[in-house]
Design a protein around this motif. Structure first.
Motif, PDB file in Angstrom:
ATOM      1  N   UNK A 299       0.836  -1.214   0.000  1.00 27.83           N
ATOM      2  CA  UNK A 299       0.000   0.000   0.000  1.00 27.83           C
ATOM      3  C   UNK A 299       0.865   1.256   0.000  1.00 27.83           C
ATOM      4  N   UNK A 300       1.982   1.199   0.704  1.00 22.16           N
ATOM      5  CA  UNK A 300       2.845   2.382   0.795  1.00 22.16           C
ATOM      6  C   UNK A 300       3.720   2.568  -0.461  1.00 22.16           C
ATOM      7  N   UNK A 301       3.648   1.607  -1.370  1.00 18.30           N
ATOM      8  CA  UNK A 301       4.316   1.808  -2.666  1.00 18.30           C
ATOM      9  C   UNK A 301       5.688   1.180  -2.804  1.00 18.30           C
ATOM     10  N   UNK A 302       6.076   0.307  -1.880  1.00 21.00           N
ATOM     11  CA  UNK A 302       7.395  -0.332  -2.016  1.00 21.00           C
ATOM     12  C   UNK A 302       7.335  -1.435  -3.055  1.00 21.00           C
ATOM     13  N   UNK A 303       8.249  -1.369  -4.016  1.00 19.23           N
ATOM     14  CA  UNK A 303       8.301  -2.382  -5.076  1.00 19.23           C
ATOM     15  C   UNK A 303       9.624  -3.135  -5.016  1.00 19.23           C
ATOM     16  N   UNK A 304      10.439  -2.846  -4.029  1.00 19.75           N
ATOM     17  CA  UNK A 304      11.767  -3.483  -3.960  1.00 19.75           C
ATOM     18  C   UNK A 304      11.899  -4.373  -2.726  1.00 19.75           C
ATOM     19  N   UNK A 305      10.745  -4.916  -2.263  1.00 16.63           N
ATOM     20  CA  UNK A 305      10.777  -5.817  -1.108  1.00 16.63           C
ATOM     21  C   UNK A 305      10.130  -7.143  -1.498  1.00 16.63           C
ATOM     22  N   UNK A 306      10.830  -8.245  -1.207  1.00 18.03           N
ATOM     23  CA  UNK A 306      10.267  -9.580  -1.440  1.00 18.03           C
ATOM     24  C   UNK A 306      10.051 -10.243  -0.092  1.00 18.03           C
ATOM     25  N   UNK A 307       8.907 -10.877   0.074  1.00 20.79           N
ATOM     26  CA  UNK A 307       8.503 -11.429   1.374  1.00 20.79           C
ATOM     27  C   UNK A 307       8.491 -12.951   1.326  1.00 20.79           C
ATOM     28  N   UNK A 308       8.826 -13.532   2.461  1.00 19.60           N
ATOM     29  CA  UNK A 308       8.726 -14.985   2.597  1.00 19.60           C
ATOM     30  C   UNK A 308       8.278 -15.279   4.026  1.00 19.60           C
ATOM     31  N   UNK A 309       7.457 -16.340   4.180  1.00 18.76           N
ATOM     32  CA  UNK A 309       7.055 -16.773   5.521  1.00 18.76           C
ATOM     33  C   UNK A 309       7.785 -18.074   5.833  1.00 18.76           C
ATOM     34  N   UNK A 310       8.411 -18.135   7.012  1.00 21.58           N
ATOM     35  CA  UNK A 310       9.115 -19.354   7.396  1.00 21.58           C
ATOM     36  C   UNK A 310      10.278 -19.032   8.318  1.00 21.58           C
ATOM     37  N   UNK A 311      11.134 -20.031   8.502  1.00 22.98           N
ATOM     38  CA  UNK A 311      12.291 -19.864   9.383  1.00 22.98           C
ATOM     39  C   UNK A 311      13.406 -19.120   8.631  1.00 22.98           C
ATOM     40  N   UNK A 312      13.578 -17.853   8.963  1.00 22.84           N
ATOM     41  CA  UNK A 312      14.559 -17.026   8.266  1.00 22.84           C
ATOM     42  C   UNK A 312      15.984 -17.310   8.674  1.00 22.84           C
TER      43      UNK A 312
ATOM     44  N   UNK B  28      14.810 -15.365  18.563  1.00 19.27           N
ATOM     45  CA  UNK B  28      14.798 -15.994  17.250  1.00 19.27           C
ATOM     46  C   UNK B  28      14.411 -17.441  17.502  1.00 19.27           C
ATOM     47  N   UNK B  29      13.388 -17.917  16.819  1.00 17.34           N
ATOM     48  CA  UNK B  29      12.992 -19.301  17.067  1.00 17.34           C
ATOM     49  C   UNK B  29      13.327 -20.168  15.853  1.00 17.34           C
ATOM     50  N   UNK B  30      13.403 -21.461  16.056  1.00 17.25           N
ATOM     51  CA  UNK B  30      13.654 -22.379  14.942  1.00 17.25           C
ATOM     52  C   UNK B  30      14.941 -23.146  15.097  1.00 17.25           C
ATOM     53  N   UNK B  31      15.336 -23.819  13.998  1.00 13.01           N
ATOM     54  CA  UNK B  31      16.464 -24.751  14.020  1.00 13.01           C
ATOM     55  C   UNK B  31      17.750 -24.110  14.533  1.00 13.01           C
ATOM     56  N   UNK B  32      17.984 -22.850  14.167  1.00  8.56           N
ATOM     57  CA  UNK B  32      19.226 -22.182  14.578  1.00  8.56           C
ATOM     58  C   UNK B  32      18.976 -21.223  15.740  1.00  8.56           C
ATOM     59  N   UNK B  33      17.745 -21.234  16.263  1.00  3.61           N
ATOM     60  CA  UNK B  33      17.414 -20.311  17.345  1.00  3.61           C
ATOM     61  C   UNK B  33      16.944 -21.045  18.590  1.00  3.61           C
ATOM     62  N   UNK B  34      15.950 -20.469  19.260  1.00  2.00           N
ATOM     63  CA  UNK B  34      15.387 -21.053  20.459  1.00  2.00           C
ATOM     64  C   UNK B  34      14.199 -21.929  20.091  1.00  2.00           C
ATOM     65  N   UNK B  35      13.863 -22.909  20.968  1.00  2.68           N
ATOM     66  CA  UNK B  35      12.681 -23.701  20.682  1.00  2.68           C
ATOM     67  C   UNK B  35      11.428 -22.836  20.694  1.00  2.68           C
ATOM     68  N   UNK B  36      10.447 -23.215  19.911  1.00  5.40           N
ATOM     69  CA  UNK B  36       9.182 -22.467  19.850  1.00  5.40           C
ATOM     70  C   UNK B  36       8.524 -22.510  21.237  1.00  5.40           C
ATOM     71  N   UNK B  37       8.093 -21.331  21.799  1.00  4.90           N
ATOM     72  CA  UNK B  37       7.517 -21.357  23.151  1.00  4.90           C
ATOM     73  C   UNK B  37       6.176 -22.089  23.176  1.00  4.90           C
TER      74      UNK B  37
END
Ligand code: SAM
Length: 229
Positions: free
Chosen positions: A136-149, A220-229
């Motif tokens: 909505x704010x007009x950014x065209x240079x950002x790509x999004x992903x959902x998951x363990x970053x 930070x949660x996940x394989x390289x972080x902390x266990x999911x609470x």
């Protein structure tokens, strides 16, 4: 992927949205803390920070505190975001990986200062909201992903800059291998309730590390972080 200048906040609506006085106040406070460069202050002065929090917290958005954004997560304080950005030192031609999209505000800061931002958020609802808002704010240079970053974004690597916005128990190895030669990674590392801001610079196969201020980030949660609470 072609080099692509960001679109950003179209027409700088900040000047006319009724919140400029509060933005200027926040910028003065950041300036007084000597937290950031003029270049970064100019971005803080035009981003509509109140749009990144729930409407009930709009006023508080321009104070320097962190605030809840739902799902047990927070938007970091403006001072912390300024510090992280300065340590990262983004350049206009950089491709940046951000781990922990959260509200998307830090993403917008990075998108204003670089060529491309690849951002990953583990909580679906936050990722969806940030994607909608930045669109909505007009950014065209950002790509999004959902998951363990913390495992990075292999197909898009290497990155000139990598910013982790959640506290890790140790530096995520997978991210180091996705850092470009000459690149820089910033990550809070330490205990669950207290970390230090670590800056890694890569030169060929050598990685140098510098430890900066103490801070307190959500885990930070996940394989390289902390266990999911
Ligand atoms: N920079 C964000 C902003 O401006 O709103 C604040 C980020 S908040 C302090 C940290 C975010 O990291 C949270 O949204 C959390 O869900 C996310 N997170 C935690 N572990 C993650 C992981 N392994 N991968 C991706 N995101 C993660």
């Amino acid at each position: 992927m072609p080099h692509h200048r960001n679109a950003g906040i179209e027409g700088a609506p900040g000047r006319t949205d009724g919140w400029q006085g509060r933005r200027d106040g926040m910028v003065s406070r950041l300036s007084a803390e000597d937290a950031c460069s003029e270049r970064l202050l100019a971005v803080f002065a035009r981003l509509p920070r109140h749009r990144f929090v729930d409407p009930g917290l709009s006023e508080a958005a321009y104070k320097l505190d962190s605030l809840p954004i739902g799902s047990g997560q927070t938007i970091s304080s403006a001072a912390t975001q300024a510090r992280m950005t300065e340590l990262l030192d983004p350049r206009s031609r950089n491709r940046i990986l951000e781990v922990g999209t959260g509200s998307g505000y830090q993403t917008a800061l990075l998108a204003e200062l670089s060529a491309w931002v690849f951002t990953i958020e583990v909580i679906e609802a936050l990722a969806a909201r940030a994607k909608d808002l930045l669109g909505t704010l007009g950014y065209r240079n950002v790509l999004f992903r959902t998951g363990d970053g913390a495992i990075g974004w292999r197909e898009a690597a290497p990155f000139d800059r990598i910013l982790v916005t959640a506290g890790a128990p140790r530096l995520p190895d997978g991210l180091l291998s996705q850092l470009a030669d000459g690149g820089r990674l910033v990550c809070p590392v330490g205990q669950a309730d207290r970390q230090e801001l670590v800056v890694i610079e890569r030169s060929g196969d050598r990685f140098s590390s510098k430890t900066n201020d103490t801070c307190r980030f959500v885990p930070l949660i996940g394989a390289e972080g902390w266990p999911c609470p």
